[in-house]
Scaffold this motif. Structure first.
Motif, PDB file in Angstrom:
ATOM      1  N   ASP A 140       0.860  -1.179   0.000  1.00  0.00           N
ATOM      2  CA  ASP A 140       0.000   0.000   0.000  1.00  0.00           C
ATOM      3  C   ASP A 140       0.900   1.234   0.000  1.00  0.00           C
ATOM      4  OD1 ASP A 140      -1.740   2.089   0.578  1.00  0.00           O
ATOM      5  OD2 ASP A 140      -2.996   0.831   1.851  1.00  0.00           O
ATOM      6  N   ARG A 142       0.549   4.111   1.046  1.00  0.00           N
ATOM      7  CA  ARG A 142       0.525   4.885   2.287  1.00  0.00           C
ATOM      8  C   ARG A 142       1.537   4.355   3.292  1.00  0.00           C
ATOM      9  NH1 ARG A 142      -5.673   4.048   3.340  1.00  0.00           N
ATOM     10  NH2 ARG A 142      -4.944   2.042   2.644  1.00  0.00           N
ATOM     11  N   TRP A 143       1.915   3.058   3.171  1.00  0.00           N
ATOM     12  CA  TRP A 143       2.812   2.435   4.133  1.00  0.00           C
ATOM     13  C   TRP A 143       4.163   2.071   3.517  1.00  0.00           C
ATOM     14  CZ3 TRP A 143       0.899   3.047   8.756  1.00  0.00           C
ATOM     15  CH2 TRP A 143      -0.472   3.132   8.899  1.00  0.00           C
ATOM     16  N   GLN A 145       6.826   3.756   2.698  1.00  0.00           N
ATOM     17  CA  GLN A 145       8.013   4.341   3.329  1.00  0.00           C
ATOM     18  C   GLN A 145       8.318   3.645   4.653  1.00  0.00           C
ATOM     19  OE1 GLN A 145       7.673   8.510   4.149  1.00  0.00           O
ATOM     20  NE2 GLN A 145       9.872   8.813   4.181  1.00  0.00           N
ATOM     21  N   ASP A 146       7.298   3.383   5.462  1.00  0.00           N
ATOM     22  CA  ASP A 146       7.499   2.682   6.732  1.00  0.00           C
ATOM     23  C   ASP A 146       7.957   1.249   6.493  1.00  0.00           C
ATOM     24  OD1 ASP A 146       6.707   4.917   8.166  1.00  0.00           O
ATOM     25  OD2 ASP A 146       4.599   4.289   8.244  1.00  0.00           O
ATOM     26  N   LEU A 147       7.442   0.622   5.461  1.00  0.00           N
ATOM     27  CA  LEU A 147       7.839  -0.746   5.135  1.00  0.00           C
ATOM     28  C   LEU A 147       9.308  -0.799   4.740  1.00  0.00           C
ATOM     29  CD1 LEU A 147       6.916  -3.659   4.777  1.00  0.00           C
ATOM     30  CD2 LEU A 147       6.286  -3.094   2.443  1.00  0.00           C
TER      31      LEU A 147
END
Length: 160
Positions: A140, A142-143, A145-147
């Motif tokens: 996704d 939206r996630w 960068q965090d992933l």
């Protein structure tokens, strides 16, 4: 070819005849439709106007966008084509007015009935587990960068 226009911000107590009276000045070739709730029979807050030509559609948008009907300023824009498929059977999704999530992102749709949710989740799991290409399922956005940060942390731990 006819052009459909989305008419938003309609008052709840508006009838099709009242909406048709608003657009009567635009000509006889204009047809109107008010989307109503099945249970209450009241307007759901939007409807559609169909005109013959693109030029007529542009004129109506220019003239009637912001028109006040029963203390509500109308929002008029060209309607997107209807979406095909069972997951988008809600009136807004079916008319293509609202944006839909990407096909790879599982939806958390509150419109989904309880009976359907198990079948949809199973088919997603099967599709995800049978995929052999690791690039076939995209994260996704939206996630993403965090992933990526999590992957770097795990790689750093693995090397230690």
């Amino acid at each position: 070819m006819s052009i459909r226009l989305y008419v938003g911000n309609l008052p709840k107590e508006v009838e099709r005849q009242e909406l048709a009276a608003v657009f009567a000045e635009a000509g006889d070739s204009v047809s109107t439709k008010v989307i109503t709730d099945r249970k209450t029979g009241k307007c759901r807050g939007f409807g559609f106007v169909t005109v013959k030509t693109d030029e007529q559609a542009d004129e109506i948008i220019e003239k009637y966008n912001g028109f006040v009907l029963k203390d509500c300023a109308l929002k008029i824009e060209k309607a997107l084509p209807r979406a095909k498929g069972k997951e988008e059977q809600g009136a807004e999704g079916a008319e293509g007015v609202s944006s839909s999530p990407s096909p790879s992102a599982p939806s958390t749709g509150s419109r989904r009935s309880k009976g359907n949710s198990n079948n949809n989740n199973k088919s997603r799991r099967v599709a995800a587990s049978t995929s052999t290409d690791s690039d076939a399922v995209q994260p996704d956005p939206r996630w993403a960068q965090d992933l990526e940060k999590l992957k770097q942390l795990l790689a750093a731990q693995a090397t230690n």
